[in-house]
Scaffold this active site. Sequence first.
Site, PDB file in Angstrom:
ATOM      1  CB  ILE A 151      -9.329   2.486  -8.630  1.00  0.00           C
ATOM      2  CG1 ILE A 151      -9.039   3.945  -8.268  1.00  0.00           C
ATOM      3  CG2 ILE A 151     -10.812   2.196  -8.569  1.00  0.00           C
ATOM      4  CD1 ILE A 151      -9.717   4.947  -9.201  1.00  0.00           C
ATOM      5  N   GLY A 152      -6.271   2.012  -7.010  1.00  0.00           N
ATOM      6  CA  GLY A 152      -4.828   2.119  -7.206  1.00  0.00           C
ATOM      7  C   GLY A 152      -4.137   2.271  -5.865  1.00  0.00           C
ATOM      8  CD  GLU A 153      -2.666  -0.334  -1.356  1.00  0.00           C
ATOM      9  OE1 GLU A 153      -2.293  -0.397  -0.169  1.00  0.00           O
ATOM     10  OE2 GLU A 153      -3.515  -1.102  -1.848  1.00  0.00           O
ATOM     11  N   GLY A 154       0.085   2.558  -4.092  1.00  0.00           N
ATOM     12  CA  GLY A 154       1.527   2.599  -4.294  1.00  0.00           C
ATOM     13  C   GLY A 154       2.204   3.315  -3.152  1.00  0.00           C
ATOM     14  N   GLY A 155       3.497   3.613  -3.364  1.00  0.00           N
ATOM     15  CA  GLY A 155       4.252   4.282  -2.323  1.00  0.00           C
ATOM     16  C   GLY A 155       3.756   5.688  -2.050  1.00  0.00           C
ATOM     17  N   GLY A 157       0.537   6.620  -1.943  1.00  0.00           N
ATOM     18  CA  GLY A 157      -0.723   6.614  -1.226  1.00  0.00           C
ATOM     19  C   GLY A 157      -1.720   5.688  -1.899  1.00  0.00           C
ATOM     20  CB  VAL A 159      -6.021   6.136  -6.429  1.00  0.00           C
ATOM     21  CG1 VAL A 159      -7.051   6.880  -7.279  1.00  0.00           C
ATOM     22  CG2 VAL A 159      -4.660   6.794  -6.555  1.00  0.00           C
ATOM     23  CG  ASP A 271       7.562   8.024 -12.436  1.00  0.00           C
ATOM     24  OD1 ASP A 271       8.375   7.216 -12.952  1.00  0.00           O
ATOM     25  OD2 ASP A 271       6.818   7.726 -11.494  1.00  0.00           O
TER      26      ASP A 271
END
Length: 362
Positions: A151-155, A157, A159, A271
């Site tokens: 359900i989520g992805e980024g630098g 890691g 989710v 942030d």
Amino acid sequence: MPVTGETDDGNNNHSISHILSYKTPLFNLKLYLVISIFLAFFLLLFSFTIFLCCRLNRNARKRKVKHSSGLIPLVSKEIVEIKALDQHADCFRDEGKIGILVPKKSNEGVVDDASGASDVSGDAQNIGWGRWYSMRELEMATRGFAEENVIGEGGYGIVFKGILQDGSVVAVKNLLNNKGQAEKEFTVEVEAIGKVRHKNLVGLVGYCAEGARRMLVYEYVDNGNLEQWLHGDVGPVSPLTWDIRMKIAIGTAKGLAYLHEGLEPKVVHRDVKSSNILLDKKWNPKVSDFGLAKLLGSEASYVTTRVMGTFGYVSPEYASTGMLNEGSDVYSFGVLLMEIITGRSPIDYSRPPGEVRVFLLQ
């Protein structure tokens, strides 16, 4: 021969006319009338099918903007993040030159000085906040960290959505272990919000620390994030009415105020941005992603040699001097507020180099 051909054609035409004039069992109607009726019926059925398809497509587009349908708009753009920017680098001097910016979270982690010391010290094995989950439990909850559960992805890691054995739905953040980054972000997030309970802050349910693996288990917020609803494809009419936008802005402000005034030591998020504001089905906002958070004691401010945040939201004062306090979050919230009101992204790379930043609060 020509005379014979003309006679044959005449006979054929007479035969066809004779056949079409036959009376059928269907209400004793002639054959040509029955054929005409069937042709008209099929033409009407075809027209109705076309109309029905168009109507269904229009209704589907209308349903897409209703958050209750479970459809969350996607956002294709990605705002450049500032991860580990040197203290005296002036990223606001020439906004068109963004080569000094790192587009993903830095592999060096959240650090305050050249020695690479972690923002928050602490033993990850003896946290004491929330429940400790085994790797096996989280694997079962996420079906082996299946791709369809992402359900989520980024630098930071990935989710995953997970369902625990008791039936509760959670979000599992699997932190990437890049040069100790997972350990540092794990410690920072648990220290920052491990014991915090506020309706406008995402709740930390538990954690997992096995070997080099670090995972955080959060409450599941089921309506995406604010960035998706502001800048994604929501159809011709945005579901974010003025009342809803006001509700999101006030709720976010309450969450930040609690971090700054209701905790000791206070927490500076560092942030604050639209993608870090999660929304539930009733449009209640929850501030999330505390991987860059900084805990500050009674001193008014803190000097750091590392500037962390997202380009467009970071205050010029913090970026140029490294002086960190709650005012940094307040500036970011001001940018977020302008974004909520106008519906425009704070960064627009289609503009000339000197106008990339849409909002610049002085």
